[in-house]
Write an enzyme that holds these catalytic residues in place. Structure first.
Site, PDB file in Angstrom:
ATOM      1  CB  CYS A  42      -0.959  -0.369   1.108  1.00  0.00           C
ATOM      2  SG  CYS A  42      -0.461   1.295   2.058  1.00  0.00           S
ATOM      3  CD  GLU A  43       0.688   4.914  -4.300  1.00  0.00           C
ATOM      4  OE1 GLU A  43       1.098   4.503  -5.182  1.00  0.00           O
ATOM      5  OE2 GLU A  43      -0.703   5.911  -4.645  1.00  0.00           O
ATOM      6  CG  HIS A  44      -2.579   5.955   1.505  1.00  0.00           C
ATOM      7  ND1 HIS A  44      -3.343   5.695   0.862  1.00  0.00           N
ATOM      8  CD2 HIS A  44      -1.857   6.353   0.277  1.00  0.00           C
ATOM      9  CE1 HIS A  44      -4.031   6.197  -0.038  1.00  0.00           C
ATOM     10  NE2 HIS A  44      -2.997   6.605  -0.402  1.00  0.00           N
ATOM     11  CG  HIS A  45      -0.301   3.479   5.611  1.00  0.00           C
ATOM     12  ND1 HIS A  45      -1.648   3.369   5.295  1.00  0.00           N
ATOM     13  CD2 HIS A  45      -0.176   4.015   6.448  1.00  0.00           C
ATOM     14  CE1 HIS A  45      -2.721   3.538   5.544  1.00  0.00           C
ATOM     15  NE2 HIS A  45      -2.445   4.560   6.482  1.00  0.00           N
ATOM     16  CD  GLN A  49      -8.320  -4.090  -3.325  1.00  0.00           C
ATOM     17  OE1 GLN A  49      -7.537  -4.087  -1.989  1.00  0.00           O
ATOM     18  NE2 GLN A  49      -9.460  -5.154  -3.501  1.00  0.00           N
ATOM     19  CB  CYS A  88      -2.466   0.093   6.144  1.00  0.00           C
ATOM     20  SG  CYS A  88      -3.517   0.160   5.124  1.00  0.00           S
ATOM     21  CG  HIS A 118      -5.701  -3.019   2.412  1.00  0.00           C
ATOM     22  ND1 HIS A 118      -5.375  -2.020   1.582  1.00  0.00           N
ATOM     23  CD2 HIS A 118      -6.597  -4.078   1.033  1.00  0.00           C
ATOM     24  CE1 HIS A 118      -5.207  -2.730   0.222  1.00  0.00           C
ATOM     25  NE2 HIS A 118      -6.626  -3.423   0.185  1.00  0.00           N
TER      26      HIS A 118
HETATM   27 ZN    ZN Z   1      -2.453   2.108   3.495  1.00  0.00          ZN
END
Ligand code: ZN
Length: 207
Positions: A98-101, A139, A169, A167
């Site tokens: 996941c590119e956010h976390h 995703q 995260c 996920h």
């Molecule tokens: Zn994430």
């Protein structure tokens, strides 16, 4: 709609250009991970942590290997075939970051397409998924990218892609909801426009 499609493609081209320009910098990652270990209040020279920056670097090299790859190359070898029913590949395991976390998400991909004279080996579809998945991802984008490249390279009558993923995260931080599964789908061509094809393909994919 057409305008949107092309702006999406040019954005992706730009992204893959940037990716091919960027080199995987092992040394910088080792240094950065050492810094992170120090910054969380640990001792990077402690016995158990000494080799960690190196190990994380090697893991990242694998997890982000898709950045140096061109997914289209896996779909170069297509075969002419008069088969004109749905081709369905279910339960392809995949994992991504996941590119956010920068935490992993993983699950199963289901892909279906209605050929228009060309088919491809099923292992190639799995390679395409891995190539797109082994990058910092969302995703939703991953789902679209898989559908779009199959449309582009195989020129089928339609494509449907469904991804189901957990996920980490969401499981180990934040809302902490283990067991929740995110489902995304991308429909193209006749799989989107023809209601009966659409419901047939979706029932096959969702099992
Ligand atoms: Zn994430």
């Amino acid at each position: 709609m057409i305008g949107n499609k092309y702006s999406l493609i040019s954005k992706e081209c730009e992204m893959s250009r940037n990716a091919s320009q960027g080199e995987f910098d092992s040394e910088a990652i080792v240094k950065a991970v050492r810094e992170i270990i120090r910054a969380i209040g640990e001792d990077p020279d402690r016995e158990g942590l000494k080799g960690t920056p190196e190990r994380v670097m090697r893991a990242y090299r694998e997890l982000f290997s898709g950045l140096g790859d061109d997914p289209a190359r896996h779909l170069e070898a297509v075969f002419e075939e008069k088969y004109d029913e749905l081709v369905v590949l279910r339960d392809i395991p995949f994992h991504s970051m996941c590119e956010h976390h920068l935490l992993p998400f993983m699950g199963r991909a289901h892909v279906a397409y209605l050929p228009d004279g060309m088919v491809v080996g099923i292992s190639k579809l799995a390679r395409v998924i891995d190539s797109f998945a082994h990058r910092p991802q969302l995703q939703e984008r991953l789902t679209n990218q898989i559908a779009d490249i199959i449309m582009e390279k195989l020129k089928p009558k339609g494509v449907a892609v469904v991804l189901e993923a957990e996920h980490t995260c969401m499981i180990i931080r934040g809302v902490k909801k283990p067991g929740s599964v995110m489902i995304t789908s991308a429909l193209r061509g006749i799989c989107k426009t023809n209601p009966s094809t659409r419901s047939e393909v979706m029932s096959l994919l969702r099992g």
